[in-house]
Design an enzyme around this catalytic site. Structure first.
Site, PDB file in Angstrom:
ATOM      1  N   LYS A  56       0.866  -1.181   0.000  1.00 29.78           N
ATOM      2  CA  LYS A  56       0.000   0.000   0.000  1.00 29.78           C
ATOM      3  C   LYS A  56       0.900   1.228   0.000  1.00 29.78           C
ATOM      4  O   LYS A  56       1.674   1.443   0.932  1.00 29.78           O
ATOM      5  CB  LYS A  56      -0.921   0.013   1.225  1.00 29.78           C
ATOM      6  CG  LYS A  56      -1.951   1.129   1.179  1.00 29.78           C
ATOM      7  CD  LYS A  56      -2.877   1.090   2.377  1.00 29.78           C
ATOM      8  CE  LYS A  56      -4.012   2.086   2.186  1.00 29.78           C
ATOM      9  NZ  LYS A  56      -3.566   3.450   1.922  1.00 29.78           N
ATOM     10  N   GLY A 505     -39.862   3.349 -18.166  1.00 30.20           N
ATOM     11  CA  GLY A 505     -41.147   4.033 -18.047  1.00 30.20           C
ATOM     12  C   GLY A 505     -41.733   4.299 -19.413  1.00 30.20           C
ATOM     13  O   GLY A 505     -41.907   3.385 -20.218  1.00 30.20           O
ATOM     14  N   ARG A 577     -43.257  -0.160 -11.588  1.00 34.48           N
ATOM     15  CA  ARG A 577     -44.278  -0.207 -12.637  1.00 34.48           C
ATOM     16  C   ARG A 577     -44.631  -1.664 -12.926  1.00 34.48           C
ATOM     17  O   ARG A 577     -43.896  -2.576 -12.540  1.00 34.48           O
ATOM     18  CB  ARG A 577     -43.782   0.488 -13.908  1.00 34.48           C
ATOM     19  CG  ARG A 577     -43.512   1.986 -13.727  1.00 34.48           C
ATOM     20  CD  ARG A 577     -42.844   2.586 -14.952  1.00 34.48           C
ATOM     21  NE  ARG A 577     -42.623   4.016 -14.806  1.00 34.48           N
ATOM     22  CZ  ARG A 577     -43.439   4.957 -15.260  1.00 34.48           C
ATOM     23  NH1 ARG A 577     -44.549   4.585 -15.926  1.00 34.48           N
ATOM     24  NH2 ARG A 577     -43.181   6.232 -15.083  1.00 34.48           N
TER      25      ARG A 577
END
Length: 630
Positions: A56, A505, A577
């Site tokens: 690291k 939609g 929906r």
């Protein structure tokens, strides 16, 4: 692994320009920025085989793009920092590739081969020629997207394109297994820690659990909220710190060590214009005697031994300013158990048999399974940006409501970012960055995810332009299709490449990814004027008028998605929906024959995953273009 005792090497000066390079291969376009894969902080190095363990580094995470004869550098939030790393990019431009997108860390090494954040900051100000780059991943090569390949294959390709000699751009080596032993060795050598990565993992532009980090000492970013004066001159004695927790900035203590004289006076000069009379945190009176408060805009990297029960730091030490991170994005990072963090989503889903879509008997469990499956392709879009949830706890046919704030019911997996409101105060907005956070929202009854057009790293700058083509009742999808192509052509003429997204939609979104540079007023004005121009040029088919009475028989060009605080449905979000449709990006070629905006449903998770990984659809959402003049 890189040696911890490599001697410093001699340098040759490089001019601070983006270097051109010999045409060793057919040139490919310069790859664009894309969201970075992030590591989860854990308490121990993961055990077992199948993990690559790397050093690291203590530096700046950089995405280096090479192509079209030049090289560029992007920070983790998408800022173009090419000018700061000109010598490094001059070396990158000489790589023998048509194009490449490389992930790595910019560092400055000391005489013992250790990287040091303060040395890197000093080099950025005065000696950028001292900066090295450790490359640890390869996302693109010669126009091909490599992110679907296992890490071990990506790293093999990376080694093949990097210089063999000890140069400015180096390969970040790894070992497989024995991670705890490696961490112990690194800690004893004074290094920062270990990054562990699944060897067979894909590259996912979010926090997926396949990258984990273990630190030798605790360190993270904090917001500077004020300072206490020194009795020895015009410099300060200590910095007062804050951190966001549950969307609010709280006091985290003071730091008075780690500064040299130059840094003391530099910070004093930076803080002076930010002074304000009132504090932005509540702190103990004993801690605030003589305190001078500033606007919470500066971010400092701090090392510390532990945090007290009161939430303040023990033995903190200043490491440097983080100019690549906005204060709003600074949250407290907590260690997670390594075995839990590595699991895709440790979220139990209750009431799995509850019917959410009554017309098709689709259950909450099926919805959760869909989101678990597509998390890796949804999070690069929806992760790390403020979101609004559409929650339907009893199913889509019953009461549903929007939610953008949280009083604590969601737990730590669903995060909060403080965003300033019009009245000058701030409110905590929800965001997610892990599959755990995504599934936690589903467990709480969420069906839909809607997001801002900006990421939490800088909520004031848009990273996309969205035109929502909303047809009036009675218009068929052919009208929407024609409108989408019309907008594609208009935007292309002014220099913006786009893609269409089925909303699940009635309509279609035409989306142009942007570099996060333009402020919201500029973006909103651009979208409004373009929508008005289209409506005026073709009033029979388009309108930009807000009253519904004026939209009859036409397509409403909804430009209002392009303003501060507005949201749009996120790619791969399910919709509340009938038949459980989902929003899905598609290609313009597919747009020619697609049948309806609700073409894809939650049962299509496997197909959506396959499409998202395909070459034809690779690269969506990459921010390589700016808002043009109109």
């Amino acid at each position: 692994m890189p040696s911890t005792s490599a001697p410093p090497r001699s340098r040759t000066s490089s001019k601070p320009v983006l270097a051109r390079r010999p045409r060793v291969k057919a040139q490919s376009p310069l790859p664009a920025f894309r969201p970075l894969q992030l590591a989860t902080l854990v308490d121990t190095v993961p055990s077992g085989s199948g993990w690559f363990h790397e050093m690291k580094y203590d530096g700046y995470r950089l995405l280096v793009a090479v192509g079209d004869g030049e090289a560029r550098a992007y920070t983790r939030s998408g800022l173009d920092w090419s000018a700061k790393f000109a010598p490094l990019l001059a070396a990158a431009a000489k790589l023998k590739v048509g194009s490449a997108l490389i992930d790595g860390e910019a560092v400055v090494l000391d005489g013992n081969g250790r990287s040091n954040f303060q040395s890197l900051q000093n080099a950025l100000k005065s000696s950028p020629d001292a900066i090295d780059y450790y490359a640890f991943d390869l996302l693109e090569l010669d126009g091909a997207d490599l992110t679907a390949l296992p890490l071990r294959e990506r790293k093999k390709k990376l080694t093949a394109i990097l210089p063999k000699k000890d140069t400015r751009i180096r390969y970040s080596d790894h070992i497989e297994g024995s991670g705890e032993k490696l961490l112990a060795g690194f800690c004893s050598a004074g290094l920062e820690g270990v990054i562990s990565k699944k060897a067979d993992g894909r590259y996912v532009g979010s926090r997926s659990g396949s990258w984990l980090k273990t630190k030798c000492i605790k360190r993270q970013e904090f917001v500077i909220v004020g300072w206490t004066p020194s009795d020895k001159g015009r410099s300060f004695r200590s910095l007062m710190l804050g951190v966001h927790e549950k969307g609010e900035l709280r006091y985290a203590g003071k730091v008075g060590t780690g500064f040299d004289t130059t840094e003391l006076f530099r910070l004093q000069d930076i803080m002076q214009p930010l002074e304000q009379k009132t504090p932005t945190v509540t702190a103990p009176r004993s801690e605030t005697r003589g305190a001078r408060w500033i606007k919470p805009q500066l971010v400092a990297e701090i090392a510390f031994t532990e945090m007290t029960r009161e939430g303040t730091l023990r033995h903190p030490s200043y490491l440097g300013l983080r100019e690549d991170k906005k204060a709003e994005a600074v949250v407290l990072e907590k260690e997670a158990p390594a075995d839990e963090a590595a699991r895709p989503s440790p979220v139990p889903i209750s009431n799995r048999d509850r019917v959410i879509y009554p017309e098709s008997n689709i259950t909450k469990g099926q919805l959760a399974d869909y989101y678990a499956a597509i998390a890796e392709i949804m999070l690069p879009w929806a992760g790390s940006r403020p979101i609004s949830l559409v929650r339907c706890p009893q199913g889509r046919a019953k009461k549903c409501f929007f939610q953008k704030h949280d009083a604590g019911a969601f737990g730590d997996a669903v995060r909060q970012v403080a965003i300033q409101e019009k009245d000058g105060g701030s409110e905590p907005y929800l965001y997610i960055d892990t599959a755990e956070g995504l599934l936690t929202c589903v467990q709480m009854g969420t069906i839909e995810f809607h997001g801002w057009g900006a990421r939490i790293e800088d909520v004031e700058k848009a990273d996309r332009l969205v035109f929502d083509l909303d047809p009036d009742e009675g218009l068929d999808f052919e009208a929407v299709r024609s409108a989408a192509f019309h907008f594609r052509d208009i935007l292309k003429q002014i220099g913006l490449e786009t893609f269409p997204m089925l909303t699940g939609g009635k309509g279609v979104h035409v989306v142009a990814p942007l570099k996060p540079r333009a402020q919201w007023p500029e973006v909103k004005d651009f979208a409004h004027r373009l929508a008005q121009a289209v409506a005026q040029s073709d009033p029979d088919n388009f309108t930009a008028a807000l009253p519904k009475a004026q939209r009859k028989g036409r397509i409403f060009v909804d430009y209002l998605r392009n303003q501060r605080g507005a949201t749009a449905v996120m790619p791969y979000s399910a919709r509340a929906r009938e038949q459980a449709p989902v929003a899905a990006p598609i290609s313009w070629k597919e747009m020619e024959t697609i049948d309806k905006p609700s073409h894809f449903q939650i049962g299509d998770a496997k197909e959506l995953l396959k499409r998202a990984r395909s070459k034809a659809l690779a690269g969506w959402g990459r921010a390589d273009q700016e808002l043009p003049d109109l």
